[in-house]
Design an enzyme around this catalytic site. Structure first.
Site, mmCIF file in Angstrom:
data_model
loop_
_atom_site.group_PDB
_atom_site.id
_atom_site.type_symbol
_atom_site.label_atom_id
_atom_site.label_comp_id
_atom_site.label_asym_id
_atom_site.label_seq_id
_atom_site.Cartn_x
_atom_site.Cartn_y
_atom_site.Cartn_z
ATOM 1 N N CYS A 53 34.607 33.841 44.995
ATOM 2 C CA CYS A 53 33.468 34.782 45.021
ATOM 3 C C CYS A 53 32.294 34.247 44.194
ATOM 4 C CB CYS A 53 33.911 36.138 44.491
ATOM 5 S SG CYS A 53 32.620 37.387 44.606
ATOM 6 N N CYS A 57 31.358 38.629 37.708
ATOM 7 C CA CYS A 57 32.058 39.741 37.038
ATOM 8 C C CYS A 57 33.060 39.162 36.027
ATOM 9 C CB CYS A 57 32.768 40.608 38.073
ATOM 10 S SG CYS A 57 31.728 40.993 39.510
ATOM 11 N N CYS A 60 36.940 39.270 36.449
ATOM 12 C CA CYS A 60 37.557 39.041 37.755
ATOM 13 C C CYS A 60 38.129 37.650 37.968
ATOM 14 C CB CYS A 60 36.569 39.357 38.868
ATOM 15 S SG CYS A 60 37.379 39.323 40.488
ATOM 16 N N CYS A 97 44.218 49.666 51.628
ATOM 17 C CA CYS A 97 42.884 49.234 51.219
ATOM 18 C C CYS A 97 42.749 47.720 51.404
ATOM 19 C CB CYS A 97 42.654 49.616 49.761
ATOM 20 S SG CYS A 97 41.037 49.102 49.172
ATOM 21 N N CYS A 129 40.929 52.024 53.962
ATOM 22 C CA CYS A 129 39.832 51.870 53.018
ATOM 23 C C CYS A 129 39.470 50.383 53.011
ATOM 24 C CB CYS A 129 40.315 52.301 51.632
ATOM 25 S SG CYS A 129 39.116 52.039 50.314
ATOM 26 N N CYS A 189 34.928 55.937 47.430
ATOM 27 C CA CYS A 189 35.918 55.675 46.388
ATOM 28 C C CYS A 189 35.196 54.851 45.325
ATOM 29 C CB CYS A 189 37.091 54.882 46.970
ATOM 30 S SG CYS A 189 38.229 54.270 45.713
ATOM 31 N N ARG A 261 42.711 57.935 40.498
ATOM 32 C CA ARG A 261 43.740 56.897 40.709
ATOM 33 C C ARG A 261 44.032 56.107 39.442
ATOM 34 N NH1 ARG A 261 41.657 54.434 44.972
ATOM 35 N NH2 ARG A 261 42.388 56.239 46.081
HETATM 36 N N1 SAM Z 1 34.270 42.054 45.824
HETATM 37 C C1 SAM Z 1 34.273 43.441 46.024
HETATM 38 C C2 SAM Z 1 33.585 44.197 44.923
HETATM 39 O O1 SAM Z 1 33.402 43.677 43.856
HETATM 40 O O2 SAM Z 1 33.243 45.360 45.160
HETATM 41 C C3 SAM Z 1 35.672 44.036 46.216
HETATM 42 C C4 SAM Z 1 36.839 43.504 45.401
HETATM 43 S S1 SAM Z 1 36.747 43.697 43.621
HETATM 44 C C5 SAM Z 1 38.088 42.693 43.101
HETATM 45 C C6 SAM Z 1 37.287 45.385 43.391
HETATM 46 C C7 SAM Z 1 37.461 45.930 42.000
HETATM 47 O O3 SAM Z 1 38.612 45.397 41.386
HETATM 48 C C8 SAM Z 1 36.385 45.662 40.994
HETATM 49 O O4 SAM Z 1 35.277 46.489 41.162
HETATM 50 C C9 SAM Z 1 37.102 45.980 39.693
HETATM 51 O O5 SAM Z 1 36.953 47.341 39.363
HETATM 52 C C10 SAM Z 1 38.559 45.689 40.008
HETATM 53 N N2 SAM Z 1 39.083 44.555 39.237
HETATM 54 C C11 SAM Z 1 38.882 43.246 39.471
HETATM 55 N N3 SAM Z 1 39.480 42.480 38.543
HETATM 56 C C12 SAM Z 1 40.078 43.334 37.671
HETATM 57 C C13 SAM Z 1 40.848 43.139 36.476
HETATM 58 N N4 SAM Z 1 41.104 41.938 35.993
HETATM 59 N N5 SAM Z 1 41.307 44.249 35.846
HETATM 60 C C14 SAM Z 1 41.035 45.481 36.336
HETATM 61 N N6 SAM Z 1 40.325 45.715 37.442
HETATM 62 C C15 SAM Z 1 39.837 44.652 38.103
HETATM 63 C C1 DTB Z 2 40.187 49.283 42.309
HETATM 64 O O1 DTB Z 2 39.505 50.085 41.647
HETATM 65 N N1 DTB Z 2 41.123 48.507 41.811
HETATM 66 C C2 DTB Z 2 41.704 47.663 42.833
HETATM 67 C C3 DTB Z 2 40.940 48.117 44.108
HETATM 68 N N2 DTB Z 2 40.041 49.097 43.603
HETATM 69 C C4 DTB Z 2 40.270 47.134 44.963
HETATM 70 C C5 DTB Z 2 41.660 46.224 42.515
HETATM 71 C C6 DTB Z 2 42.327 45.843 41.213
HETATM 72 C C7 DTB Z 2 42.310 44.383 41.066
HETATM 73 C C8 DTB Z 2 43.087 43.912 39.878
HETATM 74 C C9 DTB Z 2 43.043 42.450 39.673
HETATM 75 C C10 DTB Z 2 43.642 41.594 40.740
HETATM 76 O O2 DTB Z 2 44.700 41.919 41.336
HETATM 77 O O3 DTB Z 2 43.080 40.545 41.013
HETATM 78 FE FE1 SF4 Z 3 33.575 39.027 43.391
HETATM 79 FE FE2 SF4 Z 3 35.520 39.850 41.784
HETATM 80 FE FE3 SF4 Z 3 33.018 40.614 41.319
HETATM 81 FE FE4 SF4 Z 3 34.334 41.596 43.498
HETATM 82 S S1 SF4 Z 3 34.827 41.946 41.357
HETATM 83 S S2 SF4 Z 3 32.222 40.825 43.398
HETATM 84 S S3 SF4 Z 3 35.597 39.790 44.007
HETATM 85 S S4 SF4 Z 3 33.796 38.493 41.228
#
Ligand code: SAM
Ligand code: DTB
Ligand code: SF4
Length: 319
Positions: A53, A57, A60, A97, A129, A189, A261
């Protein structure tokens, strides 16, 4: 209107700060007045496009710029997505989802593939979703026409703290997508993460933004940061469970009808800690061995937990 949308920050802060057991009692009472307290929604995540990506963030593991061991992979095939959804459904998920590590959706053959997968999964009778990053109004409309039930797009933290966590977009960009989703008639959501170094005021600010939306989001995921090696937040200490309980309880009180959730970070928590979260008004989980890239509680473990607590899975499309 069946619930309030004109909350002030001070009111939300006062709820958050009240004595812990009073807070849990109030949240449990609100929960029972609006929901069947024995029902918990079981959602399942499928990472249809993992890693690579362009966003930054800081939490992430899928951001290309951090070295987290997550390899960028191509979009899954339509058949593989539908097969995974079928498997999750057979194991008891009532919401599936689909997550993609995209900054935003592009009108392309890839998006058309996602639309076809959404249609097929919706036709199997589960709520579908998607979480694909930012969307335009016409893309949201296409998802709606494909049968999409909800769209996940988290605000993640307060607008004040946002730039300390993400610099490649702003809270306002996220809000625009939420408006497009709502306009298309798709359930919103939207939630956030705690444990990233935010203050209580940041948490209250996030809840304030969510609870003053009209309508409230249909579901509010509260994620506990899962610290991932290689990300800038790799060394954040775990959040005490009491803070998670306060966040869930405050979300429940301010957004009585929403599905709250208990999302990422559950694997690291004991059954006793999870029980407190359900008591405080959480009524939805992600089940299955993987979240998007991190391990999670399996369906079998969660089945045992449900039996122990006397919980039953909430049916799809329950109102
Ligand atoms: N790329 C899209 C976005 O950012 O909307 C969808 C996928 S993104 C991984 C979805 C959500 O996962 C993020 O908004 C964040 O709240 C959650 N997330 C990602 N990494 C995480 C982590 N290490 N711990 C907790 N939540 C995480
Ligand atoms: C949300 O709030 N949490 C989920 C889903 N929506 C997409 C994602 C959590 C991701 C946790 C880190 C991972 O598995 O990479
Ligand atoms: Fe990309 Fe992760 Fe940010 Fe979603 S949360 S926009 S997958 S870097």
């Amino acid at each position: 209107m069946e619930y309030r949308t004109e909350w002030t920050r001070e009111e939300i802060r006062a709820i958050y700060d009240q004595p812990l057991l009073s807070l849990v009692f109030e949240a449990a009472s609100v929960h029972r007045a609006h929901h069947s307290a024995e029902q918990v929604q079981v959602c399942s995540l499928i990472s249809i496009k993992t890693g690579g990506c362009p966003e930054d963030c800081k939490y992430c593991p899928q951001a290309a710029r951090y070295h987290t061991g997550v390899e960028a992979s191509a979009l899954m095939s339509e058949e593989a997505i539908v097969a995974d959804a079928k498997q999750a459904m057979d194991k008891g998920a009532t919401r599936v989802c689909l997550g993609a590590a995209w900054r935003s959706v592009r009108d392309s053959a890839q998006f058309d593939l996602v639309l076809r997968a959404v249609r097929k999964i919706a036709d199997m009778g589960v709520e579908v979703c998607c979480t694909l990053g930012m969307l335009s109004e016409s893309q949201a409309q296409k998802l709606k026409e494909a049968g999409l039930y909800a769209y996940n797009h988290n605000l993640d933290t307060s607008s004040e703290f946002y730039s300390s966590i993400i610099t490649t977009r702003k809270t306002e960009d996220r809000l625009k997508t939420l408006d497009a989703v709502e306009k298309a008639g798709i359930s919103v959501c939207c939630g956030g993460i705690i444990g990233m170094g935010e203050t209580i005021e940041d948490r209250v600010s996030l809840l304030h933004t969510l609870a003053t939306r009209n309508p409230h989001p249909e579901s509010v995921p509260i994620n506990l940061l899962v610290p991932v090696a290689g990300t800038p937040l790799e060394a954040r200490p775990p959040v005490p469970i009491w803070e998670m309980v306060r966040m869930i309880a405050t979300a429940r009180i301010c957004m009585p009808k929403a599905m709250v959730r208990l999302s990422a970070g559950r694997l690291e928590r004991s059954l006793e800690e999870q029980a407190l979260c359900f008591l405080a008004g959480a009524n939805s989980i992600f089940s299955g061995e993987k979240l998007l890239t991190r391990p999670n509680c399996t369906f079998e473990e969660d089945e045992k937990m449900f039996a122990l607590f006397g919980l039953t899975p909430r049916p799809s499309y329950a109102t």
